[in-house]
Structure formats: structure tokens, C-alpha cells
Scaffold this active site. Structure first.
Site, PDB file in Angstrom:
ATOM      1  N   SER A 155       0.835  -1.197   0.000  1.00 52.64           N
ATOM      2  CA  SER A 155       0.000   0.000   0.000  1.00 52.64           C
ATOM      3  C   SER A 155       0.878   1.259   0.000  1.00 52.64           C
ATOM      4  O   SER A 155       1.722   1.412  -0.873  1.00 52.64           O
ATOM      5  CB  SER A 155      -0.933  -0.064   1.216  1.00 52.64           C
ATOM      6  OG  SER A 155      -1.922   0.923   1.143  1.00 52.64           O
ATOM      7  N   ARG A 225     -11.757   5.737  10.626  1.00 52.81           N
ATOM      8  CA  ARG A 225     -11.231   4.380  10.606  1.00 52.81           C
ATOM      9  C   ARG A 225     -12.297   3.373  10.192  1.00 52.81           C
ATOM     10  O   ARG A 225     -12.019   2.425   9.452  1.00 52.81           O
ATOM     11  CB  ARG A 225     -10.678   4.017  11.978  1.00 52.81           C
ATOM     12  CG  ARG A 225     -10.078   2.635  12.065  1.00 52.81           C
ATOM     13  CD  ARG A 225      -8.908   2.459  11.113  1.00 52.81           C
ATOM     14  NE  ARG A 225      -8.168   1.235  11.374  1.00 52.81           N
ATOM     15  CZ  ARG A 225      -7.047   0.890  10.775  1.00 52.81           C
ATOM     16  NH1 ARG A 225      -6.517   1.691   9.860  1.00 52.81           N
ATOM     17  NH2 ARG A 225      -6.424  -0.217  11.065  1.00 52.81           N
ATOM     18  N   ASP A 320      -9.000  -6.726  -4.076  1.00 55.26           N
ATOM     19  CA  ASP A 320      -8.615  -5.409  -3.559  1.00 55.26           C
ATOM     20  C   ASP A 320      -9.245  -4.339  -4.440  1.00 55.26           C
ATOM     21  O   ASP A 320      -8.897  -4.210  -5.613  1.00 55.26           O
ATOM     22  CB  ASP A 320      -7.085  -5.295  -3.586  1.00 55.26           C
ATOM     23  CG  ASP A 320      -6.568  -3.984  -2.998  1.00 55.26           C
ATOM     24  OD1 ASP A 320      -7.372  -3.085  -2.686  1.00 55.26           O
ATOM     25  OD2 ASP A 320      -5.330  -3.867  -2.861  1.00 55.26           O
ATOM     26  N   HIS A 353      -7.939  -5.308   0.182  1.00 58.21           N
ATOM     27  CA  HIS A 353      -6.659  -4.619   0.319  1.00 58.21           C
ATOM     28  C   HIS A 353      -5.842  -5.192   1.481  1.00 58.21           C
ATOM     29  O   HIS A 353      -4.619  -5.276   1.410  1.00 58.21           O
ATOM     30  CB  HIS A 353      -6.929  -3.132   0.544  1.00 58.21           C
ATOM     31  CG  HIS A 353      -5.702  -2.276   0.501  1.00 58.21           C
ATOM     32  ND1 HIS A 353      -4.868  -2.220  -0.596  1.00 58.21           N
ATOM     33  CD2 HIS A 353      -5.157  -1.447   1.427  1.00 58.21           C
ATOM     34  CE1 HIS A 353      -3.868  -1.384  -0.343  1.00 58.21           C
ATOM     35  NE2 HIS A 353      -4.022  -0.916   0.880  1.00 58.21           N
ATOM     36  N   ASP A 354      -6.515  -5.589   2.533  1.00 65.75           N
ATOM     37  CA  ASP A 354      -5.834  -6.147   3.704  1.00 65.75           C
ATOM     38  C   ASP A 354      -5.084  -7.439   3.403  1.00 65.75           C
ATOM     39  O   ASP A 354      -4.294  -7.897   4.242  1.00 65.75           O
ATOM     40  CB  ASP A 354      -6.850  -6.426   4.820  1.00 65.75           C
ATOM     41  CG  ASP A 354      -6.928  -5.271   5.815  1.00 65.75           C
ATOM     42  OD1 ASP A 354      -6.209  -4.263   5.615  1.00 65.75           O
ATOM     43  OD2 ASP A 354      -7.696  -5.381   6.782  1.00 65.75           O
TER      44      ASP A 354
END
Lengths: 376, 376
Positions: A155, A225, A320, A353-354
């Protein structure tokens, strides 16, 4: 072998002080600064086996191992870094660093401004990916590392690896750019701006000088968040994990907790807002927005990459949607047009994405194979 | 013909009062209520040409026309409803309605609670899609409409059209379900919950009784809308419209306005938070979350649809990632399994979820053709 035996074990963070001024992209001069780092493995005699790990938005220098035996969690990339792991500490000397502007010990908004003797707060400048690379070059100097065997990041960390290759072509031999992008899209920037607006409009923000008011904009940071977290996860991953599972047997008909996914997200938001600094969140999202190496080359990324000498490893993850495989492929195509050496792998994953932080056999193997071929 | 001649012209909203109590899904009994409506065209002698337009999250009864010649904006679906338009008011008697719980004149959180003589605020119950359909059936009774020629809606409006077909199979001949879904995914719910948390944690929310404090949780509602707005637009649409365009020539290195997309989103958030009621936003997102007609049928949507008699027209838009074409196709497949009559069209668009409100030749034509075949 037990998983314990693959661990770097008990680690210690270290603060490195830099007394020479650092001029940032926005013109500000930091008279001095310090970086928190951790290292794993041993630097070899000719100092050719050093690997720098660059962190993402909420990361830091604590990449692997534990500070104490009974720490609940190991470093954030402990599954990737350690003896016999893909980033093998038997072979490499691995360096983790907390970025300038961070909130885990490096000079940042929580530090004392030497010019005012007060906490920086909102007076800490908006730093860029380039500034981070400059500060990390100072760290390389300090460690006696002329050239990194590899700079690796996921990222935002991948952007730093790219920037290293462009700014210091002779000081990096391999750039591993994972789940990253050559620049943010309008949608990426839009999500970042909503996150920032949530923080900036929190009454406890106090123009960024909340420390002086013994408070913090936790409401805004929590919302930022929670929203960010949705974008880190795949839609199908969320459906597989939570679906429409209820906490109780029936709908509540109020705004308490109905769905498991709500419980999960609120927990993530609460935890983060109690441990992360809002000013750091603001400036790191801005560093992401500003990253655009092709901008100075008429949007020709291949020309921006023309000077690089490093070999590239690019990895993306199928689900992602924050930095989709298409974004990684933009980098791959530009490198090919610039006649550079690049390997690319797209990993099937439901983690969105994680996924770059997750255990995955194909991903681990691709990293392991690429890194094992690096000569030190 | 000028576009003026295709307009329904100057329109007037009307309040319709219902004095019989209405029992809601959560058990609450509304002793009485009223709905704001608008109508266009003329109800024919045998009352067979009536069409109900159901609105989406931020919509209302003002579907077409203007209240005054110099109104800046016409109703929210003015491009679709009017003489010679796809929903042709030369043929149909068209009814727009503001949902129960809304903030545009129908009984809702801004209304006076007859039991306390104070504004409902947070005491207004969480209503469901089913409750809306029940209240709209009362409206049909009032208008003397035994059976709608069609119930039409986009997004949340499409859910109401589906619910109509299930709850009153003999009172609806056609259901037009546009850019909708048979239930929300975990990701959909997650976005809704972040929006609600932004509102609920705004210090000006006062547990939903902000009216009594002469204030409103505008900060939270603004964040909710900004985030929501991103999900209404396609990623490529945002890139085409804004890209990385800057407001000024260079980066600001602060948290003011750098990018055009930020300017656009903040404007949308500001506008919405000054005109929409936060309690209405909360309860409408909850109505969305709760919609799940298959839940009572072991998640078999075809069984939930078994009793319907209406013919269905389903439309989706290629770049809609909030309710993607795959979600519309779930409805289509269930209808086919239940051996019902269904037409389906997927429209190419770069406008994402918002496409259902936009002018598009293929979309307009599909609507026009389907509606022109309805016998009245």
C-alpha cells in the site's frame, strides 16, 4: 518446527537521532528529527543484505517479534519476516522504521517542537512520500548501508519502495511493491477527504492543538477508521465473514447493535481511535493523495521510472478494490515501456486490500521465491 | 417541441390525513398520520391508469414539475415523468409520495407527536419498507385506486415496488424495480452504520432530541452524506469527472481544498446537511438494512415472490457498485424460478448508482417501451 522457532523472538525498538536539518518538499526545514526503528537478523560484512520495510497508513517500526514473551500480538508483518520466513532473517538484515510524522515514536505531531518547546500538534508539516525516502536515506547512512538489497512495502509502503527506486537508483537493488498504486484516483482521494473532514470537524479537534486541551478528536478518528476499514476489505470477504448475521435473534428497531458487521466495525473504530494520533492520520492520508510521480513527466509513468535501476516485484490481490490489480498493472506496464526488469503476480484472495498483511500460501511463496533469488 | 412543453408544469403538493391508526412492524401504533403527495395527469374513469412513484433515501413527493415558474430545480425525476416522457402523464395518473418518517411534510421525526404535543424527534419509530407499503395502500384507498397500473422506484424505491407486489398481489399490475437489491450486503450495512455513527456521535445529536436544543447534528449528517455520495458514484465516473484536478496550481500542504473532487463532495455534504433531517436519515438507512423479504422463506427469494401477480421490469447500471447488476440479477433469477413474468435490462453507464436519476437514451427508451405496453 514450532512457529516459535520461526520468530525473530524478543525485539527492542531503538531511537535514532539526526541532527542535520531536513528540508521537506513543502519548504519547511526540520532542524533535527529522530526515527524509531527495529532491526532483525545480522548485517553482513559487506553490508549487502539489508532490507527496508516501509509501512502503510497505520503501520510502524514494530514489524516482527514481540517486546515481551507474553505480548498478545507480534509485529504487524510477523508472518512475513523471520528465520525461514519469506523475508528470511537468516539471510537478510531487516529494518523496520516508523515514518516521520508518525505517532509511534518518530518525530511527528506528538513530539516537542524544538522551536516552541511545545508539542507540534497541527504545526507539524505535511510530509510527502519523497520526504520519507529522504529521511530513510539518512537512516541508511547511519546504519552504514550504501545500497538496500530490497525496499519492501504494501500500500503506502509500496509507494515508498517506488520512490526509493526513483530518487536513489544506486542505493536500492530490488523494489517490492505490494497492493499499491502509482497515484490515487478521485475515489481514493474522496474517501481520504471524508476521513479528514470527520476529524477536522470534530469539536475536540481544536485546530489540531487538542493536546493542549487535554483531549483528542476520537469521534472523528473513529468514523474515519470505520469507513477506511470498509475500503480495506473485499465486498465478498465481508459477506463471507459476516453476511447479515444478527447479534441477537431479532431486529432491535433502534440504533444499537443489530448486525455482526456493525459490531466488528465499531470495535475497529474504537480501538484505533484510542491508540492512533489524529494529526498523524491527517498527514499520512495527505501524503497518499500527493503521491504522483508521473505528474512531473506529463503523466508518463514510464518516463518517471526511466532512471530506476532496481528490479521490481509487483503483487496485487484479486478482491482489492482500494488499489485494484489494474493499478498494479499500470506500474508493470510503465516499467515494461521503460524497459525495466519486473515480475508481477496477482494473488486470488477474498481479503481485499488487507490481503497484503494476511497469510496466503501463493502470496508467501511468490515473495519467498523472489527474495531467495536476491544475491547478497 | 421545447422541453417546457414536456413538463407537467406548475404543481402543488397536497397533504392527505389518515385518522385510522397504523400498526407498524415494530409493534408501535401510530394513532394517525399524514402523507404529502403530488399528482400529475388525470385519473381515468375506471381508475386503471394510476402509477405510484416510490422515492429513494433522500427523495420525496416532489417528483416532477415546479412549484413556481422561476424555481431553480424541477422535481427529482422530471426527466422521466411528464407528457410524452417515459412515464407519460398523457397516459398515466402519476402519484409521488413522501414516505412516513420523511422530512418533507409527511408524518415523521419533525412532526408533532399527538401524545406529547412535542416534536417526535427520536421518539418517531423505526419504520420498514413494509410499513411504507401499508401506508401507501391507505393512500391508494383514499385516491380510490383499487390497483396500480405500476409501482415504480429506484434503489430504496425499488424495494417498495417489490414489497407492493408481495404484500398486495391484487393491487399492482407492474413493478418497475430499478438499481435495487433484494437485501443489503454486509458492505452496504457497514456503510450505513458508519453514516449513522457519524450522526449519533455528533455532540449536537442530543439523543435525537436536537430540535429541543435548537440545534442539529449537521457535522455528522454532512460526513454521512459525503461518504454516501462516494458510493452513489462510479469509480471511473469520478475519475472522468474530476481525476486529480486541483483547485489551484499547486499542492497546499494543509487541509484546505486541494482537489476538485474534495470541493464537490464538501459542497454536496454541506447542502444536504442544511436541508435534510438527521433522524429521517437514520431511520431510512435502517429501513434499508432491514429489508430482506427472503428471510422468512429460508433465504429463498423465489418463495418470497411466489404470491406475486405483477409483471416485473428490472433495470441495473453497469457501473453501480452500491447495488450492482448482480444484485438485480438475483431478483430476476428468483422471479424466473418462481415462474413470473420479468423483463431485465442492464444499462451501460459511468454514473454508478446515481444513473437511475440521470438522462440516458438507452435507459429512457427501455422505460418508455415497457410502460407504453402497459394496458390501462
Amino acid at each position: 518446527m514450532s512457529s516459535q522457532s520461526h520468530s525473530v523472538g524478543i525485539v527492542q525498538a531503538k531511537r535514532v537521532d539526526f541532527s542535520e536539518p531536513l528540508t521537506l518538499k513543502n519548504g519547511t526545514v526540520l532542524p533535527s528529527f529522530h526515527l524509531m526503528i527495529e532491526t532483525y537478523g545480522t548485517l553482513n560484512a559487506n553490508k549487502s543484505n539489508a532490507v527496508l520495510i516501509c509501512h502503510a497508513l497505520s503501520g510502524h517500526h514494530h514489524v516482527a517479534g514481540r517486546y515481551q514473551e507474553n505480548d498478545k500480538y507480534a509485529g504487524w508483518w510477523d508472518n512475513m519476516v523471520g528465520p525461514d520466513k519469506p523475508i528470511d532473517t537468516n539471510k537478510f538484515f531487516v529494518v523496520g522504521v516508523n515514518n516521520l510524522g508518525g505517532c509511534h515514536g518518530s518525530t511527528g505531531p506528538l513530539s516537542i517542537n524544538p522551536q516552541t518547546q511545545k508539542v507540534y500538534g497541527a504545526d507539524f508539516p505535511v510530509v510527502t512520500i519523497q520526504d520519507w525516502v529522504q529521511s530513510q536515506a539518512r537512516l541508511a547512512d547511519y546504519l552504514g548501508i550504501e545500497s538496500w538489497a530490497a525496499v519492501i512495502g504494501g500500500s503506502m509502503g509500496g509507494m515508498q519502495a517506488m520512490q526509493w527506486a526513483m530518487d536513489f537508483p544506486d542505493r536500492i537493488r530490488h523494489a517490492l511493491v505490494i497492493a499499491s498504486a502509482p497515484k490515487l484516483t478521485a475515489q481514493n482521494i474522496a474517501f481520504n477527504d471524508v476521513a479528514r473532514q470527520a476529524i477536522l470537524t470534530d469539536p475536540d479537534f481544536h485546530n489540531g492543538f487538542y493536546m493542549e486541551h487535554q483531549t483528542a478528536p476520537k469521534r472523528g478518528l473513529r468514523i474515519a477508521r470505520m469507513m477506511g476499514h470498509i475500503t480495506y476489505l473485499a465486498e465478498n470477504g465481508l459477506s463471507l465473514k459476516f453476511g447479515r448475521e444478527l447479534k441477537e435473534d431479532a431486529y432491535r428497531f433502534d440504533y444499537g447493535l443489530d448486525f455482526e458487521v456493525e459490531s466488528y466495525l465499531r470495535y475497529q473504530g474504537d480501538k484505533f481511535s484510542n491508540t492512533f494520533d489524529a494529526n498523524t492520520y491527517l498527514l499520512m492520508t495527505k501524503a497518499l493523495d500527493y503521491f504522483d510521480p508521473a505528474a512531473d513527466f506529463n503523466d508518463r509513468l514510464d518516463e518517471a521510472l526511466n532512471s530506476v535501476k532496481a528490479r521490481f516485484f509487483i503483487a496485487s490481490f484479486s478482491s482489492d478494490w482500494r488499489f485494484s490489480p489494474a493499478r498494479s498493472q499500470e506500474i508493470v506496464r510503465a516499467l515494461i515501456r521503460a524497459q525495466k526488469d519486473v515480475s508481477y503476480v496477482e494473488i486470488e484472495s477474498t481479503f481485499g486490500h488487507d490481503a497484503f498483511l494476511m497469510e496466503d500460501a501463493a502470496y508467501m511463496k511468490a515473495m519467498r521465491v523472489y527474495l531467495s533469488n536476491i544475491e547478497v
